[in-house]
Design a protein around this motif. Structure first.
Motif, PDB file in Angstrom:
ATOM      1  N   SER A   1       0.908  -1.128   0.100  1.00  0.00           N
ATOM      2  CA  SER A   1      -0.080  -0.276  -0.026  1.00  0.00           C
ATOM      3  C   SER A   1       0.858   1.245   0.011  1.00  0.00           C
ATOM      4  O   SER A   1       0.609   2.128  -0.637  1.00  0.00           O
ATOM      5  CB  SER A   1      -0.951   0.207   1.173  1.00  0.00           C
ATOM      6  N   LYS A   2       1.942   1.366   0.554  1.00  0.00           N
ATOM      7  CA  LYS A   2       2.951   2.387   0.679  1.00  0.00           C
ATOM      8  C   LYS A   2       3.627   2.722  -0.676  1.00  0.00           C
ATOM      9  O   LYS A   2       3.901   3.681  -1.235  1.00  0.00           O
ATOM     10  CB  LYS A   2       3.927   1.994   1.708  1.00  0.00           C
ATOM     11  N   VAL A   3       3.953   1.389  -1.296  1.00  0.00           N
ATOM     12  CA  VAL A   3       4.585   1.345  -2.848  1.00  0.00           C
ATOM     13  C   VAL A   3       3.542   1.887  -3.504  1.00  0.00           C
ATOM     14  O   VAL A   3       3.724   2.781  -4.573  1.00  0.00           O
ATOM     15  CB  VAL A   3       4.719   0.022  -2.955  1.00  0.00           C
ATOM     16  N   GLN A   4       2.192   1.565  -3.446  1.00  0.00           N
ATOM     17  CA  GLN A   4       1.289   1.959  -4.033  1.00  0.00           C
ATOM     18  C   GLN A   4       1.017   3.342  -4.163  1.00  0.00           C
ATOM     19  O   GLN A   4       0.821   4.076  -5.187  1.00  0.00           O
ATOM     20  CB  GLN A   4      -0.185   1.198  -3.738  1.00  0.00           C
ATOM     21  N   VAL A   5       1.139   4.210  -3.037  1.00  0.00           N
ATOM     22  CA  VAL A   5       0.948   5.489  -2.602  1.00  0.00           C
ATOM     23  C   VAL A   5       2.193   6.184  -3.427  1.00  0.00           C
ATOM     24  O   VAL A   5       1.945   7.058  -4.144  1.00  0.00           O
ATOM     25  CB  VAL A   5       1.201   5.843  -1.239  1.00  0.00           C
ATOM     26  N   GLU A   6       3.360   5.666  -3.239  1.00  0.00           N
ATOM     27  CA  GLU A   6       4.512   6.472  -3.969  1.00  0.00           C
ATOM     28  C   GLU A   6       4.178   6.538  -5.708  1.00  0.00           C
ATOM     29  O   GLU A   6       4.632   7.284  -6.481  1.00  0.00           O
ATOM     30  CB  GLU A   6       5.881   5.844  -3.610  1.00  0.00           C
ATOM     31  N   TYR A   7       3.915   5.123  -6.118  1.00  0.00           N
ATOM     32  CA  TYR A   7       3.639   5.012  -7.449  1.00  0.00           C
ATOM     33  C   TYR A   7       2.386   6.001  -7.970  1.00  0.00           C
ATOM     34  O   TYR A   7       3.017   6.399  -8.974  1.00  0.00           O
ATOM     35  CB  TYR A   7       3.170   3.471  -7.661  1.00  0.00           C
TER      36      TYR A   7
END
Length: 157
Positions: free
Chosen positions: A92-98
Motif C-alpha cells: 500500500s505504501k508502494v502504491q502511494v509512491e507509485y
C-alpha cells in the motif's frame, strides 16, 4: 422453394389487434384497459421481486460460504495471514509512491497527453498494467490477511 415458403409462413403469424376483432363482448373502456394494464404491471413487478429475493438468497449464501472458508483458512494459517497483512501494508505504501509519481507525470505533461494520442498510449501502457496488477495483488493479500491484533501490538510496544 414452396416448402421453404410454407416453413417461413409457420414461423410468423399475424395477430389482429383491432378493437373490431374482439367484438362487443371483448371491448374495454379506457379506464378498464388502464386498470388491466396496471394489474399486469403489478403482477410483473411481484414476479421481479420474487426473482430478486431468490437472487439475493443465492448470492448471500455463496458469500457466507466464501467468508467461512476464508475464516477457516486464516485460522489454519495464522502466521501466513499475518505475513499477508504486513505485505499488504507495505505494498500500500508502494502504491502511494507509485500514484504520486503517476500524478506528477500527468500534471507535468497534461497538454501533451490531451493532444497527443501517442503520448497518451505510452502513458497508459507504462502505468496502466502495473497499477492494475498492483491493485489486484494488494486486494488478494488484504483478503487473506488477518486483522491487526491490537492486544499483541500493545504488549510489544
Amino acid at each position: 422453394m414452396s416448402q421453404h415458403r410454407s416453413s417461413v409462413a409457420t414461423i410468423f403469424s399475424q395477430v389482429d389487434i383491432s378493437t373490431a376483432a374482439s367484438g362487443p363482448q371483448g371491448y374495454m373502456t379506457p379506464q378498464e384497459e388502464q386498470t388491466q394494464l396496471m394489474r399486469d404491471v403489478l403482477t410483473s413487478q411481484d414476479r421481479t421481486n420474487e426473482l430478486l429475493e431468490e437472487l439475493i438468497g443465492t448470492v448471500s449464501s455463496v458469500q457466507r460460504q466464501r467468508n467461512a472458508e476464508l475464516h477457516n483458512w486464516k485460522n489454519n494459517n495464522p502466521q501466513l495471514a499475518r505475513s499477508c497483512r504486513e505485505a499488504a501494508e507495505a505494498l500500500s505504501k508502494v502504491q502511494v509512491e507509485y500514484l504520486d509519481r503517476l500524478t506528477e507525470e500527468v500534471n507535468d505533461s497534461r497538454d501533451d497527453l490531451i493532444y497527443g494520442d501517442f503520448l497518451l498510449s505510452e502513458f497508459i501502457d507504462k502505468y496502466g498494467p502495473r497499477l492494475a496488477h498492483l491493485n489486484g495483488v494488494i486486494q488478494v493479500l488484504a483478503q487473506l490477511s488477518s486483522p491487526p491484533n491490537t492486544a499483541n501490538q500493545r504488549q510489544e510496544s
